[in-house]
Design a protein around this motif. Structure first.
Motif, PDB file in Angstrom:
ATOM      1  N   ARG A   1      30.739  47.297  34.992  1.00 55.71           N
ATOM      2  CA  ARG A   1      31.420  46.496  36.004  1.00 55.71           C
ATOM      3  C   ARG A   1      32.794  46.047  35.498  1.00 55.71           C
ATOM      4  N   TYR A   2      33.780  46.134  36.385  1.00 57.01           N
ATOM      5  CA  TYR A   2      35.149  45.676  36.134  1.00 57.01           C
ATOM      6  C   TYR A   2      35.878  46.518  35.073  1.00 57.01           C
ATOM      7  N   ALA A   3      35.314  47.654  34.676  1.00 56.22           N
ATOM      8  CA  ALA A   3      35.935  48.454  33.618  1.00 56.22           C
ATOM      9  C   ALA A   3      37.165  49.206  34.116  1.00 56.22           C
TER      10      ALA A   3
ATOM     11  N   VAL B   1      33.248  47.455  41.027  1.00 49.80           N
ATOM     12  CA  VAL B   1      34.595  46.944  40.752  1.00 49.80           C
ATOM     13  C   VAL B   1      35.190  47.607  39.506  1.00 49.80           C
ATOM     14  N   ALA B   2      34.764  48.796  39.196  1.00 46.98           N
ATOM     15  CA  ALA B   2      35.391  49.566  38.113  1.00 46.98           C
ATOM     16  C   ALA B   2      36.511  50.400  38.718  1.00 46.98           C
ATOM     17  N   ASP B   3      37.628  50.508  38.037  1.00 43.79           N
ATOM     18  CA  ASP B   3      38.758  51.310  38.499  1.00 43.79           C
ATOM     19  C   ASP B   3      38.519  52.757  38.098  1.00 43.79           C
ATOM     20  N   LEU B   4      38.349  53.624  39.097  1.00 45.40           N
ATOM     21  CA  LEU B   4      38.043  55.034  38.844  1.00 45.40           C
ATOM     22  C   LEU B   4      39.159  55.962  39.297  1.00 45.40           C
TER      23      LEU B   4
ATOM     24  N   GLU C   1      44.274  45.310  38.423  1.00 47.26           N
ATOM     25  CA  GLU C   1      44.190  44.169  37.526  1.00 47.26           C
ATOM     26  C   GLU C   1      43.809  42.896  38.281  1.00 47.26           C
ATOM     27  N   LEU C   2      44.430  42.692  39.446  1.00 45.49           N
ATOM     28  CA  LEU C   2      44.131  41.502  40.242  1.00 45.49           C
ATOM     29  C   LEU C   2      42.672  41.495  40.689  1.00 45.49           C
ATOM     30  N   VAL C   3      42.202  42.654  41.167  1.00 43.58           N
ATOM     31  CA  VAL C   3      40.832  42.733  41.686  1.00 43.58           C
ATOM     32  C   VAL C   3      39.810  42.574  40.570  1.00 43.58           C
ATOM     33  N   ARG C   4      40.011  43.264  39.466  1.00 46.94           N
ATOM     34  CA  ARG C   4      39.042  43.198  38.365  1.00 46.94           C
ATOM     35  C   ARG C   4      39.055  41.833  37.679  1.00 46.94           C
ATOM     36  N   ASP C   5      40.254  41.245  37.560  1.00 52.57           N
ATOM     37  CA  ASP C   5      40.333  39.917  36.936  1.00 52.57           C
ATOM     38  C   ASP C   5      39.615  38.868  37.777  1.00 52.57           C
ATOM     39  N   GLU C   6      39.765  38.956  39.095  1.00 53.49           N
ATOM     40  CA  GLU C   6      39.080  37.988  39.955  1.00 53.49           C
ATOM     41  C   GLU C   6      37.568  38.170  39.862  1.00 53.49           C
ATOM     42  N   ALA C   7      37.121  39.431  39.828  1.00 53.42           N
ATOM     43  CA  ALA C   7      35.685  39.698  39.722  1.00 53.42           C
ATOM     44  C   ALA C   7      35.130  39.160  38.407  1.00 53.42           C
ATOM     45  N   LYS C   8      35.904  39.295  37.344  1.00 47.88           N
ATOM     46  CA  LYS C   8      35.468  38.776  36.040  1.00 47.88           C
ATOM     47  C   LYS C   8      35.357  37.259  36.072  1.00 47.88           C
TER      48      LYS C   8
END
Length: 301
Positions: free
Chosen positions: A215-217, A236-239, A178-185
Motif C-alpha cells: 500500500r502507498y508504494a 494506493v500504490a503508484d503503478l 505524492e499528494l495521494v500517497r502521502d494523504e493515504a499514509k
C-alpha cells in the motif's frame, strides 16, 4: 469483467473516448507498428506493413485465437482511443487503403497520437483524486493543452516535441502521486508500512512478493515481469509505467491503485479474486466464466 465493477462509473463514462473503438479505426495498430517474433508475436512485421491477419475491412481474422496461436502481444496493446481519433478526426474518415498517398504520414501520426491519448488517460484520472485538489488547476490546464494537441493537423502533430510535453505532464503526475500517497499514509491506522522493494524503475523481475503489503508504494516504472504478487495489497500504490508482463496478481488488491491501465492488466495473470479499479475491465484470460467485454484483451474483431 469484474462482477463488482460498475460500468457506469463517472470515470469510465468520462474516459469513453479514451477507450479503443476498433470498428472506427483503420487497423492502425495492425499496420503502423512493428513487432518481432517472440513470446508475444508469432512472426516478424515491420512498421508500415499490414499484419498478415488483417482483413480488408480492418478486422482481425484470428481475433478469437490470438493468444493460442502466438499473438499475445496483440491482446495486451491499448491505444487509448488514438486509433479512432486518427482515423475519424485527424484524417476525417479517409483510410490509408483508399488513399495510399496518406498512408506513410498516417502511420507516423498514430504513435504520436497514442502518446498524447495515454497522457489524457493519466490526467483524467488525476483529476478524480481528491488529494490532488491543490494542483487541479494545473492538471486541468495540462489536460486542455494535451487535448488541443490531439486536434492539430497531421503535419503539426509530427512537428510536436512530444518528449518535452510528456516530461512536463509527468511532473504533475508525480506530484499527484505524492499528494495521494502521502494523504493515504497520514490516514493509515496501525504501524507504519516500510517498503523495501519500492522505487522508480525498481528491478523486481521474478521477485516473490506474495502477500506483501505494498500500500502507498512508489512502483513507477518498476520491472515486475513474472513477479509473484499473489494476495499482495497494492491499494494506493503508484503503478504508472510498471511492467506487469506475466505478473501473478491472483488474489491481489489493486482497487484504488494509481495510474493503472488496461494494457497492464491484460499483460498480467489474475483471477476472479483479483480486485481491480472500477474504471477497468477484467481481462478475458483471467476469467473462468468466459464472459467477454469489448475492452478486455484486444478489441479488434
Amino acid at each position: 469483467m469484474n462482477e463488482k465493477q460498475d460500468s457506469t462509473s463517472p470515470l469510465k463514462k468520462e474516459r469513453a473516448y479514451l477507450q479503443a473503438e476498433c470498428e472506427s479505426c483503420f487497423g492502425l495498430c495492425c499496420v503502423a507498428l512493428p513487432f518481432a517474433a517472440s513470446v508475444d508475436f508469432a512472426i516478424d512485421k515491420v512498421a508500415g506493413n499490414p499484419c498478415t491477419n488483417l482483413l480488408h475491412n480492418f478486422r482481425c481474422k484470428v481475433h478469437n485465437d490470438l493468444r493460442e496461436i502466438g499473438f499475445r502481444g496483440c491482446t495486451v496493446f491499448d491505444c487509448f482511443g488514438a486509433g479512432q481519433k486518427v482515423s475519424q478526426v485527424t484524417y476525417r474518415g479517409q483510410s490509408w487503403h483508399l488513399k495510399p498517398s496518406s498512408a506513410k504520414e498516417m502511420y507516423e501520426v498514430f504513435p504520436v497520437m497514442w502518446q498524447l491519448h495515454e497522457l489524457l488517460w493519466y490526467l483524467s484520472e488525476a483529476l478524480t483524486l481528491e488529494a490532488a485538489r491543490p494542483i487541479f488547476d494545473d492538471l486541468q490546464l495540462a489536460l486542455h493543452e494535451t487535448q488541443k494537441l490531439t486536434e492539430l493537423s497531421p503535419q503539426a502533430i509530427l512537428e510536436l516535441d512530444v518528449s518535452s510535453h510528456r516530461a512536463n505532464v509527468n511532473i504533475l503526475l508525480l506530484k499527484t502521486s505524492e499528494l495521494v500517497r502521502d494523504e493515504a499514509k497520514r490516514k493509515h491506522k496501525g504501524p507504519p508500512i516500510q517498503h523495501k522493494v519500492e522505487g522508480r524503475g525498481a528491478d523486481l523481475i521474478g521477485a516473490n512478493l506474495k502477500g506483501t503489503d505494498l500500500r502507498y508504494a512508489n512502483l513507477r516504472g518498476a520491472y515486475l515481469i513474472a513477479a509473484n504478487l499473489q494476495g499482495a495489497n497494492l491499494r494506493v500504490a503508484d503503478l504508472i509505467g510498471a511492467d506487469l508482463r506475466d505478473t501473478d496478481l491472483r488474489g491481489a488488491d489493486l482497487t484504488d491503485s494509481i495510474f493503472l491501465t488496461q494494457a497492464q492488466l491484460n499483460a498480467a495473470k489474475g483471477d476472479k479474486h483479483t480486485k481491480i479499479p472500477p474504471s477497468l475491465a477484467r481481462p478475458k484470460h483471467w476469467s473462468s466464466s468466459g464472459k467477454r467485454n469489448k475492452h478486455s484483451d484486444s478489441c479488434r474483431t
